[in-house]
Design a protein around this motif. Structure first.
Motif, PDB file in Angstrom:
ATOM      1  N   UNK A  49       0.820  -1.216   0.000  1.00 51.10           N
ATOM      2  CA  UNK A  49       0.000   0.000   0.000  1.00 51.10           C
ATOM      3  C   UNK A  49       0.856   1.270   0.000  1.00 51.10           C
ATOM      4  N   UNK A  50       2.154   1.123   0.246  1.00 49.06           N
ATOM      5  CA  UNK A  50       3.052   2.276   0.316  1.00 49.06           C
ATOM      6  C   UNK A  50       3.536   2.684  -1.079  1.00 49.06           C
ATOM      7  N   UNK A  51       3.997   3.909  -1.226  1.00 50.92           N
ATOM      8  CA  UNK A  51       4.631   4.295  -2.492  1.00 50.92           C
ATOM      9  C   UNK A  51       5.882   3.460  -2.731  1.00 50.92           C
ATOM     10  N   UNK A  52       6.162   3.127  -3.969  1.00 48.49           N
ATOM     11  CA  UNK A  52       7.393   2.400  -4.293  1.00 48.49           C
ATOM     12  C   UNK A  52       8.602   3.233  -3.886  1.00 48.49           C
ATOM     13  N   UNK A  53       9.532   2.587  -3.188  1.00 48.25           N
ATOM     14  CA  UNK A  53      10.707   3.296  -2.698  1.00 48.25           C
ATOM     15  C   UNK A  53      11.679   3.663  -3.807  1.00 48.25           C
ATOM     16  N   UNK A  54      12.423   4.725  -3.574  1.00 47.85           N
ATOM     17  CA  UNK A  54      13.463   5.164  -4.488  1.00 47.85           C
ATOM     18  C   UNK A  54      14.697   5.576  -3.691  1.00 47.85           C
ATOM     19  N   UNK A  55      15.859   5.387  -4.290  1.00 49.30           N
ATOM     20  CA  UNK A  55      17.102   5.722  -3.636  1.00 49.30           C
ATOM     21  C   UNK A  55      17.338   7.230  -3.641  1.00 49.30           C
ATOM     22  N   UNK A  56      17.801   7.726  -2.512  1.00 50.23           N
ATOM     23  CA  UNK A  56      18.329   9.077  -2.429  1.00 50.23           C
ATOM     24  C   UNK A  56      19.835   8.981  -2.622  1.00 50.23           C
TER      25      UNK A  56
END
Length: 300
Positions: A49-56
């Motif tokens: 249900x969370x937004x897809x993660x992305x690298x900082x």
């Protein structure tokens, strides 16, 4: 420990350093892309249900001498609660404490000339789902005016162990080793079992893998090829395990086990890990050095 080192190949050091650093960087890029793909593919099950993660992505630098790197960290993803994939290329003069440690390991010429160069990739993943294992991987090359060597490895750190996952991970590491030397897997598995042991707890931090350091057979191309094989084995060893476990339901008991196990991981990295000590002693960005620590942990 006595370092397995020999004289540098004639006339090739700068080209070899550039080749190694570029390959470590390319491996970092591929792993980051694969992990973001895992985030995109996780569309059902816990965390979906969370937004897809992305690298900082943040450039890093050293307080002493030269060089730096790239710190890539993802926090709060669907699959990864926290994961860091760092690349670095650094050079300069070892500080007295690090110089003394290298000399004690048998690295020649350290007392007279403490210059060094190093490049590598370092990865630690802490998963959202306790059924999916945490993991560590790194590969690196180290150079001094008198010697060069490779090191690295990968080890699996499940809070909840599944025998088939452990078997798969070790099979991939063994395959990478066997293609280069029939004795490497047994030797480097035993080294991992010893290295990733937590003496004050009387137990290993996970289910092992392989670990090697000071690798210099006298054939730079062969040793670099083996180090590449270890790096290439990582995604096939780890991603299928995540795909097996990321949709599996879990409750408070499983989360509790995960947090307590993370405490062991933090203890090991802060007290015993040689890479952590080296990074801090040579002035590398502290946030990059300590990115291996879990986002949450618990002690009982």
């Amino acid at each position: 420990m006595t370092a397995s080192v020999s004289d540098l190949p004639s006339g090739a050091a700068e080209a070899q350093k550039a080749q190694a650093a570029a390959w470590f960087r390319s491996l970092r890029d591929r792993i980051v892309a694969a992990f973001e793909d895992l985030e995109d593919r996780h569309t059902s099950g816990p965390g979906s249900e969370l937004p897809a993660g992305r690298f900082e992505v943040t450039p890093t630098s050293r307080a002493n001498d030269g060089g730096g790197g790239i710190m890539s960290v993802m926090r709060g993803g669907r699959v990864f609660e926290k994961v860091g994939v760092n690349w670095s290329e650094v050079h300069g003069t070892l500080q007295p404490r690090a110089q003394k440690a290298m000399a004690a390991r048998g690295v020649p010429g350290m007392a007279e000339d403490p210059r060094f160069w190093a490049s590598g990739i370092s990865l630690v993943a802490h998963m959202r789902n306790p059924n999916a294992p945490a993991v560590h991987m790194n590969t690196r090359m180290f150079w001094t005016p008198h010697a060069w060597w490779f090191g690295g490895g990968a080890d699996l750190n499940p809070a909840l162990e599944f025998a088939e996952d452990t078997a798969h991970f070790h099979a991939q590491m063994k395959q990478a080793c066997d293609a280069h030397d029939a004795g490497y897997y047994d030797r480097f598995k035993a080294w991992a079992d010893e290295y990733f042991f937590i003496p004050h707890r009387g137990r290993a931090r996970g289910v092992g893998g392989i670990f090697y350091d000071d690798l210099n057979t006298g054939d730079w191309e062969a040793d670099f090829a083996f180090t590449r094989a270890v790096g290439e084995a990582f995604l096939p060893a780890f991603v299928p395990l995540v795909d097996r476990r990321r949709e599996r339901a879990f409750g408070e008991a499983e989360r509790e086990a995960q947090l307590v196990h993370r405490g062991l991981y933090a203890e090991y990295n802060l007290v015993y890990d040689r890479g952590t000590k080296f990074g801090l002693e040579t002035g590398h960005d502290a946030n990059a050095v300590l990115m291996s620590l879990p986002p949450l942990a618990k002690w009982i």
